[in-house]
Design an enzyme around this catalytic site. Structure first.
Site, PDB file in Angstrom:
ATOM      1  N   ASP A   1      11.266  -3.608  25.916  1.00  0.00           N
ATOM      2  CA  ASP A   1      11.019  -2.257  26.446  1.00  0.00           C
ATOM      3  C   ASP A   1       9.514  -1.992  26.401  1.00  0.00           C
ATOM      4  O   ASP A   1       8.852  -2.245  25.394  1.00  0.00           O
ATOM      5  CB  ASP A   1      11.771  -1.232  25.588  1.00  0.00           C
ATOM      6  CG  ASP A   1      11.721   0.176  26.193  1.00  0.00           C
ATOM      7  OD1 ASP A   1      12.807   0.742  26.458  1.00  0.00           O
ATOM      8  OD2 ASP A   1      10.616   0.722  26.389  1.00  0.00           O
TER       9      ASP A   1
ATOM     10  N   ASP B   1      11.867   0.207  32.719  1.00  0.00           N
ATOM     11  CA  ASP B   1      10.934  -0.536  31.856  1.00  0.00           C
ATOM     12  C   ASP B   1      11.626  -1.290  30.730  1.00  0.00           C
ATOM     13  O   ASP B   1      11.022  -1.592  29.718  1.00  0.00           O
ATOM     14  CB  ASP B   1       9.876   0.409  31.268  1.00  0.00           C
ATOM     15  CG  ASP B   1      10.424   1.231  30.110  1.00  0.00           C
ATOM     16  OD1 ASP B   1      11.641   1.492  30.099  1.00  0.00           O
ATOM     17  OD2 ASP B   1       9.639   1.595  29.220  1.00  0.00           O
ATOM     18  N   GLU B   2      12.912  -1.573  30.905  1.00  0.00           N
ATOM     19  CA  GLU B   2      13.604  -2.287  29.830  1.00  0.00           C
ATOM     20  C   GLU B   2      14.652  -3.255  30.367  1.00  0.00           C
ATOM     21  O   GLU B   2      15.197  -3.062  31.455  1.00  0.00           O
ATOM     22  CB  GLU B   2      14.267  -1.302  28.870  1.00  0.00           C
ATOM     23  CG  GLU B   2      15.328  -0.463  29.525  1.00  0.00           C
ATOM     24  CD  GLU B   2      16.039   0.461  28.542  1.00  0.00           C
ATOM     25  OE1 GLU B   2      16.615  -0.037  27.567  1.00  0.00           O
ATOM     26  OE2 GLU B   2      16.008   1.669  28.785  1.00  0.00           O
TER      27      GLU B   2
HETATM   28  P1  TTP Z   1      11.222   5.085  27.912  1.00  0.00           P
HETATM   29  O1  TTP Z   1      11.201   3.606  27.713  1.00  0.00           O
HETATM   30  O2  TTP Z   1      12.331   5.859  27.280  1.00  0.00           O
HETATM   31  O3  TTP Z   1       9.873   5.739  27.376  1.00  0.00           O
HETATM   32  P2  TTP Z   1       8.391   5.147  27.385  1.00  0.00           P
HETATM   33  O4  TTP Z   1       8.330   3.769  27.949  1.00  0.00           O
HETATM   34  O5  TTP Z   1       7.510   6.145  28.069  1.00  0.00           O
HETATM   35  O6  TTP Z   1       7.999   5.148  25.851  1.00  0.00           O
HETATM   36  P3  TTP Z   1       8.508   4.161  24.708  1.00  0.00           P
HETATM   37  O7  TTP Z   1       9.455   3.189  25.314  1.00  0.00           O
HETATM   38  O8  TTP Z   1       7.262   3.536  24.180  1.00  0.00           O
HETATM   39  O9  TTP Z   1       9.156   5.064  23.708  1.00  0.00           O
HETATM   40  O10 TTP Z   1      11.249   5.414  29.444  1.00  0.00           O
HETATM   41  C1  TTP Z   1      10.527   4.651  30.389  1.00  0.00           C
HETATM   42  C2  TTP Z   1       9.913   5.541  31.446  1.00  0.00           C
HETATM   43  O11 TTP Z   1      10.913   6.315  32.076  1.00  0.00           O
HETATM   44  C3  TTP Z   1       8.916   6.530  30.895  1.00  0.00           C
HETATM   45  O12 TTP Z   1       7.605   5.988  30.806  1.00  0.00           O
HETATM   46  C4  TTP Z   1       8.982   7.654  31.865  1.00  0.00           C
HETATM   47  C5  TTP Z   1      10.400   7.599  32.392  1.00  0.00           C
HETATM   48  N1  TTP Z   1      11.209   8.679  31.756  1.00  0.00           N
HETATM   49  C6  TTP Z   1      11.324   9.895  32.394  1.00  0.00           C
HETATM   50  O13 TTP Z   1      10.814  10.081  33.525  1.00  0.00           O
HETATM   51  N2  TTP Z   1      12.039  10.887  31.802  1.00  0.00           N
HETATM   52  C7  TTP Z   1      12.637  10.739  30.569  1.00  0.00           C
HETATM   53  O14 TTP Z   1      13.265  11.683  30.039  1.00  0.00           O
HETATM   54  C8  TTP Z   1      12.495   9.470  29.902  1.00  0.00           C
HETATM   55  C9  TTP Z   1      13.118   9.259  28.548  1.00  0.00           C
HETATM   56  C10 TTP Z   1      11.784   8.482  30.532  1.00  0.00           C
HETATM   57 MG    MG Z   2       9.647   2.295  27.273  1.00  0.00          MG
END
Ligand code: TTP
Ligand code: MG
Length: 407
Positions: A10, A105-106
């Site tokens: 991720d 992103d995962e």
């Molecule tokens: P995440 O992987 O949940 O968040 P992140 O990559 O920003 O942070 P981390 O993994 O380090 O905790 O989500 C990936 C992307 O999806 C995030 O950059 C933006 C988008 N997203 C939204 O648009 N709304 C949301 O509520 C969430 C959780 C994510």
């Molecule tokens: Mg992320």
């Protein structure tokens, strides 16, 4: 399920990190992607610097601006993130074909047995992190465990820039002290209900009497308890739709032998055909690839009036394309390949097929059944039999130098 090794990868603060690559001035600063602070929208994501002020995803932008007025607020551009996501997934696909994207992103990777390629799975994870860093400028956090749920929680556990491996047998112990909210599947509502029952950690949830959980959550309660114990038998499911199927091989020595080239093409076409039928698909487009000794490479393709799935149909088209290519350029060939694309559901055009095609289809199904049981080389057309002189055979297959990638 036998012992598996699953990796969950991720990206850290994904949207923000992409913006920081494009504009390095944003690095190391509190940054919020989602819109200007006076907009009515919510935070998509925040940099870790902004998170220390309590800013998080899904929070109203106005709230974020109040918590962290010095933050830099950006609209964001989804196209950029989709593009970065595609490149990220492509890097992961280089490491394992058993890849299940789980969000922008995962992704989960089944890496069972991949130690032999990388020394250890941890090493493999380090290499993935390096490639993502070097090629995309992004930071990935990785969890390694025996199943999806534990791998996912592990990747989250040490963010940012994390790498956590949970050894087999340690799943429940790893989960026990963690807050219930850390478990994917426990949303805000479930969390509240559990808090009401005095349950705050996964260990407590794991030890709750089943009856109490079933009373509250029905069948889902039992599932929750399994997850809280670090038990999860969901498999990695690669995206269903292949958009093309191809096989190619590089020869030990460059060749001008037409018969040998055709025989190899026939064999590759049969592999493609078998794969196509196994996927229950037909194809409208057949292509070939020829690489010459000097690495110059050509591809030729033809769209057919009807979709096909027989070895004969694929080979005939591929062979015509190859004949034409070799007639135009007779140099020695280093690699050939063939593939199909424009895949579709079979059967739609059945009425248009003549009896010859029906017969060929039936024949192919019979051949597939025998090959399933006795290996691919158990049945050969006169043409591919000649390959015995060229390629070693094992486990019912010819060992081509590069068995070929299927996409
Ligand atoms: P995440 O992987 O949940 O968040 P992140 O990559 O920003 O942070 P981390 O993994 O380090 O905790 O989500 C990936 C992307 O999806 C995030 O950059 C933006 C988008 N997203 C939204 O648009 N709304 C949301 O509520 C969430 C959780 C994510
Ligand atoms: Mg992320």
């Amino acid at each position: 399920m036998a012992q598996h090794t699953i990796m969950h990868v991720d990206l850290d603060a994904f949207f923000v990190s992409v913006e920081q690559v494009l504009n390095p001035e944003l690095k190391g600063k509190p940054v919020v992607v989602g819109g200007k602070p006076d907009h009515r929208g919510v935070v998509a994501t925040a940099s870790y610097e902004a998170r220390t002020f309590g800013v998080h995803s899904a929070m109203p932008l106005v709230t974020a601006a109040r918590l962290c007025p010095q933050a830099i607020f950006i609209e964001g551009n989804y196209r950029r993130y989709a593009e970065a996501s595609k490149k990220f997934m492509a890097i992961l696909a280089d490491f394992s074909p058993f890849l299940e994207p789980a969000g922008i992103d995962e992704a989960y990777l089944d890496v069972t047995g991949f130690e032999s390629l990388h020394g250890t799975i941890r090493n493999m994870a380090v290499k993935i992190k390096e490639r993502v860093k070097n090629e995309l400028g992004l930071v990935a956090s990785i969890g390694i465990a025996g199943n999806k749920i534990v791998a996912k929680v592990a990747s989250d556990h040490s963010k940012p820039d994390g790498l956590v491996e949970v050894p087999a047998g340690q799943e429940a112990a790893f989960f026990a002290p963690q807050a219930i909210g850390k478990l994917p599947g426990i949303g805000k509502k479930t969390e509240q209900v559990l808090h009401g029952l005095g349950i705050t950690t996964l260990g407590q949830l794991a030890n709750m009497p089943l009856s109490a959980l079933k009373d509250r959550f029905g069948i889902y309660g039992e599932y929750l308890r399994q997850l809280a114990r670090g038990i999860d038998d969901r498999e990695i499911r690669p995206p269903a739709e292949a958009r093309s199927i191809s096989r190619e091989t590089t020869f030990d020595r460059d060749s001008t032998d037409r018969e040998f080239l055709m025989a190899t093409l026939r064999y590759l076409a049969e592999r493609v055909g078998a794969d196509l039928r196994e996927n229950g698909r037909q194809a409208k487009c057949v292509a070939i690839k020829v690489r010459y000794g000097d690495f110059s490479t050509i591809t030729r393709q033809r769209t057919l009036p009807l979709s096909v799935d027989t070895d004969e149909a694929i080979f005939q088209t591929a062979a015509e394309l190859l004949r034409a290519a070799l007639a135009a350029d007779g140099r020695a060939v280093r690699l050939i390949g063939t593939g199909v694309s424009s895949l579709c559901e079979p059967g739609q055009q059945l009425a248009l097929l003549d009896m010859t095609d029906h017969r060929l289809e039936k024949l192919n199904r019979a051949i597939d059944r025998i090959r399933d049981r006795h290996g691919f080389t158990a049945i050969q057309t006169g043409r591919t039999l000649r390959l015995r002189d060229f390629f070693p055979e094992s486990a019912g297959e010819y060992n081509l130098t590069t068995p070929g990638l299927s996409r």
